[in-house]
Design a protein around this motif. Structure first.
Motif, mmCIF file in Angstrom:
data_model
loop_
_atom_site.group_PDB
_atom_site.id
_atom_site.type_symbol
_atom_site.label_atom_id
_atom_site.label_comp_id
_atom_site.label_asym_id
_atom_site.label_seq_id
_atom_site.Cartn_x
_atom_site.Cartn_y
_atom_site.Cartn_z
ATOM 1 N N MET A 1 0.800 -1.118 -0.115
ATOM 2 C CA MET A 1 0.126 -0.011 0.023
ATOM 3 C C MET A 1 1.035 1.248 -0.037
ATOM 4 N N GLU A 2 0.373 2.299 -0.803
ATOM 5 C CA GLU A 2 1.329 3.274 -0.814
ATOM 6 C C GLU A 2 1.189 4.272 0.399
ATOM 7 N N MET A 3 2.142 4.988 0.901
ATOM 8 C CA MET A 3 2.252 5.856 2.103
ATOM 9 C C MET A 3 1.629 7.088 1.786
ATOM 10 N N ASN A 4 0.649 7.730 2.437
ATOM 11 C CA ASN A 4 0.317 8.906 2.352
ATOM 12 C C ASN A 4 1.271 10.096 2.731
ATOM 13 N N LYS A 5 0.996 11.408 2.568
ATOM 14 C CA LYS A 5 1.821 12.140 3.028
ATOM 15 C C LYS A 5 2.284 12.451 4.145
ATOM 16 N N TYR A 6 1.444 12.119 5.405
ATOM 17 C CA TYR A 6 1.673 12.008 6.681
ATOM 18 C C TYR A 6 2.555 10.793 6.882
ATOM 19 N N GLN A 7 2.135 9.671 6.541
ATOM 20 C CA GLN A 7 3.120 8.558 6.776
ATOM 21 C C GLN A 7 4.636 8.781 6.326
ATOM 22 N N LEU A 8 4.552 9.546 5.225
ATOM 23 C CA LEU A 8 5.922 9.793 4.611
ATOM 24 C C LEU A 8 6.746 10.698 5.437
ATOM 25 N N LEU A 9 5.948 11.667 5.978
ATOM 26 C CA LEU A 9 6.658 12.835 6.958
ATOM 27 C C LEU A 9 7.148 12.047 8.143
ATOM 28 N N LEU A 10 6.461 11.013 8.987
ATOM 29 C CA LEU A 10 6.858 10.171 10.033
ATOM 30 C C LEU A 10 8.058 9.390 9.607
ATOM 31 N N GLU A 11 7.905 8.640 8.350
ATOM 32 C CA GLU A 11 8.933 7.894 8.111
ATOM 33 C C GLU A 11 10.085 8.917 8.009
ATOM 34 N N LYS A 12 10.244 10.002 7.478
ATOM 35 C CA LYS A 12 11.302 10.659 7.338
ATOM 36 C C LYS A 12 11.930 11.181 8.851
ATOM 37 N N GLN A 13 11.064 11.572 9.398
ATOM 38 C CA GLN A 13 11.379 11.824 11.028
ATOM 39 C C GLN A 13 11.862 10.748 11.893
ATOM 40 N N ALA A 166 8.420 19.654 11.798
ATOM 41 C CA ALA A 166 7.415 19.924 10.782
ATOM 42 C C ALA A 166 6.009 20.468 11.171
ATOM 43 N N VAL A 167 5.445 21.270 10.553
ATOM 44 C CA VAL A 167 4.258 21.757 10.836
ATOM 45 C C VAL A 167 3.340 21.277 10.019
ATOM 46 N N VAL A 168 2.010 20.756 10.186
ATOM 47 C CA VAL A 168 0.982 20.438 9.410
ATOM 48 C C VAL A 168 -0.195 21.089 10.025
ATOM 49 N N ASN A 169 -0.732 22.207 9.030
ATOM 50 C CA ASN A 169 -2.088 22.912 9.263
ATOM 51 C C ASN A 169 -3.195 22.361 8.956
ATOM 52 N N GLY A 170 -4.220 22.249 9.453
ATOM 53 C CA GLY A 170 -5.313 21.773 8.912
ATOM 54 C C GLY A 170 -6.349 21.547 10.483
ATOM 55 N N GLY A 171 -7.630 21.171 10.097
ATOM 56 C CA GLY A 171 -8.607 20.892 11.113
ATOM 57 C C GLY A 171 -8.827 19.250 11.662
ATOM 58 N N ILE A 172 -9.994 18.846 11.473
ATOM 59 C CA ILE A 172 -10.239 17.589 12.191
ATOM 60 C C ILE A 172 -9.684 16.553 11.062
ATOM 61 N N THR A 175 -5.904 16.296 11.485
ATOM 62 C CA THR A 175 -5.616 15.892 12.861
ATOM 63 C C THR A 175 -6.078 14.343 13.024
ATOM 64 N N THR A 176 -7.041 13.982 12.531
ATOM 65 C CA THR A 176 -7.490 12.625 12.706
ATOM 66 C C THR A 176 -6.421 11.767 11.935
ATOM 67 N N ALA A 177 -5.934 12.297 10.647
ATOM 68 C CA ALA A 177 -4.879 11.337 9.897
ATOM 69 C C ALA A 177 -3.706 11.498 10.613
ATOM 70 N N LEU A 178 -3.436 12.584 11.342
ATOM 71 C CA LEU A 178 -2.063 12.522 12.151
ATOM 72 C C LEU A 178 -2.404 11.656 13.435
ATOM 73 N N LEU A 179 -3.638 11.425 13.932
ATOM 74 C CA LEU A 179 -3.564 10.674 14.919
ATOM 75 C C LEU A 179 -3.614 9.214 14.589
ATOM 76 N N SER A 180 -3.569 9.105 13.592
ATOM 77 C CA SER A 180 -3.749 7.580 13.196
ATOM 78 C C SER A 180 -2.212 6.793 13.079
#
Ligand code: NAD
Length: 458
Positions: A1-13, A166-172, A175-180
């Protein structure tokens, strides 16, 4: 499965963290220094942004959002080396020869989610604790305080590469994506209902979580209190940021015998601080948005208002308002107020005040005004709350020496100063034994007698 941009960011960190780059104390100090300079450079822009979001005066914004961060960064920089050092401990005789060491290990990757009410401070304060402890961080400012979110993004992007901060801007949705994400640590500041969502999401990955939440923080004004002092400190603590402070006095419990004197003092002080028309005072802030003005307006029962009560939705203005003869059935007592409305409930005996406080979940803060040592002892021993003050309000949050956090529904975990460093560190306990000597008193066949082991351990 391809990683989404948040998963890629976490991977990088995570990859960056695993290089060990964030571990040296020198790296952490340099990062804090870089951030300090970036904030200094953009001080005016921060003040401007906070004014746009909340119409905080420059004095209020400087002290609450920026000054407090400078003090904390300096405190962290001064102490990181000492705190980060492995600590030798004593060990029991039956474990000898050997030595115990506690290593302060950064969790690794962290996620920091912030609210809008102190939109700069509450992003940066946990971030500097995360950095001091050697973590990477993904930071999510509140989408509600947009002007500040923008300057936070600028400052962090110009200070750090996104494999570290890294900064991620956005709402629910964001945040839901980040929390997963399976981050190593989540630090959330915000409301109780969202706190529950965060904790449930953290549970899926068994991620350690710190929750800095809110609730109804009481003030007790005992009959021995200095009423002028109480009025000044309560008015200041309550109407600072138009009541939108997590540790603001939510409601007052006052001894019936002094209620009317105290009420007079409260009104005098509000006039003294904000003038006859607080709408025109540069020191009185605005409500964050019209939705919250509408929410607050519903809490005002005009039959019970003895001071203020004026609402102007277009200006996002609610006057400093005092309500009396309030009971637990009033709507204003159902939830955290988070605005410039101050309900007053009178009590006859201090035990009655305690029962009222206990009818709510454990508050984030409690303030007691008294000169009576016995009353002070009673409240400190018998009432559970996150933190607070005796003969003062909200200032306990300003000390790097006092761990700040809630208990029960008002939160879990604490930070500021060493508490913040510890909050972002895992205590890795290691027992080291020598290779030249292995008494083996626990091995089958070599065990010492039960009698002897009972003498050693019993
Ligand atoms: P909030 O809980 O609505 O929002 C906080 C953060 O969570 C924001 O970044 C937001 O984008 C995100 N969020 C909102 N809804 C979400 C959802 N359904 N799923 C995932 N993420 C979501 O809080 P707020 O309105 O920004 O702030 C006010 C509250 O915060 C008050 O209750 C106040 O007491 C509390 N607070 C506590 C402290 C503290 O230090 N203990 C400090 C400030 C504010």
């Amino acid at each position: 499965m391809e990683m989404n941009k948040y998963q890629l960011l976490l991977e990088k960190q995570r990859n960056y963290f695993r290089t060990g780059a964030t571990l040296p104390v020198a790296f952490r100090k340099k990062a804090l220094q870089t951030l300090l300079m970036a904030i200094k450079k953009r001080e005016n822009e921060i003040l401007e942004a906070v004014k746009i979001d909340l119409r905080k005066s420059s004095f209020e914004a400087y002290t609450n959002e920026i000054g407090i961060i400078y003090l904390e960064i300096k405190h962290l920089m001064k102490n990181i080396a000492k705190w980060a050092k492995p600590k030798k401990t004593k060990i029991e005789m039956f474990l000898m020869p050997g030595s115990g060491t506690i290593y302060n290990e950064p969790y690794g990757t962290s996620l920091i989610i912030a609210p809008w009410n102190y939109p700069f401070q509450l992003v940066i304060a946990p971030l500097i604790a995360a950095i001091a402890a050697g973590n990477t961080a993904i930071v999510k400012p509140s989408e509600v305080s947009q002007a500040t979110a923008k300057i936070v993004t600028t400052i962090l992007e110009e200070s750090f590469s996104d494999n570290f901060v890294a900064v991620v801007n956005g709402g629910i949705d964001e945040t839901t994506a980040l929390l997963s994400l399976p981050v190593d640590k989540i630090f959330f500041t915000g409301s109780v209902p969202v706190g529950k969502i965060v904790m449930a999401a953290a549970a899926k990955n068994l991620t350690p979580v710190t929750l800095e939440l809110g609730g109804k923080s009481p003030v007790i004004v005992d009959k021995s209190a200095d009423l002028t002092l109480a009025a000044r400190k309560i008015v200041w603590g309550k109407f600072n940021n138009a009541g939108q402070t997590c540790v603001a006095p939510d409601y007052i419990l006052v001894d019936k015998s002094i209620e009317s004197d105290f009420l007079k003092k409260l009104q005098e002080v509000i006039r003294e601080f904000y003038g006859e028309n607080p709408d025109e005072s540069k020191d009185f802030g605005r409500i964050i948005n019209e939705r919250h003005v509408a929410r607050l307006e519903k809490l005002i029962n005009s039959n019970k208002v003895v001071f203020g009560g004026k609402v102007n939705v277009n200006k996002k203005y609610i006057a400093p308002t005092i309500m009396v003869n309030v009971t637990l059935d009033d709507v204003v007592m159902q939830d955290e107020i988070f605005g410039p409305i101050l309900p007053i409930l009178a009590f006859e005996k201090i035990e009655d005040a305690i029962s009222i406080i206990r009818s709510f979940s454990k508050p984030l803060a409690l303030y007691l005004f008294t000169k009576d040592k016995n009353v002070e002892k009673l409240i400190m021993e018998r009432v559970s709350f996150g933190g607070g003050g005796v003969n003062t309000t909200i200032l306990h949050v300003a000390s790097s020496h006092l761990p700040f956090g809630g208990v029960g529904q008002s939160g879990t975990g604490s930070y500021h100063g060493k508490a913040g460093f510890d909050d972002f560190s895992h205590k890795k306990s290691v027992l080291k034994q020598p290779v030249f000597f292995d008494p083996g008193i626990t091995y089958p066949g070599k065990q010492i007698s039960l009698k002897l082991i009972k003498m050693i351990m019993g």
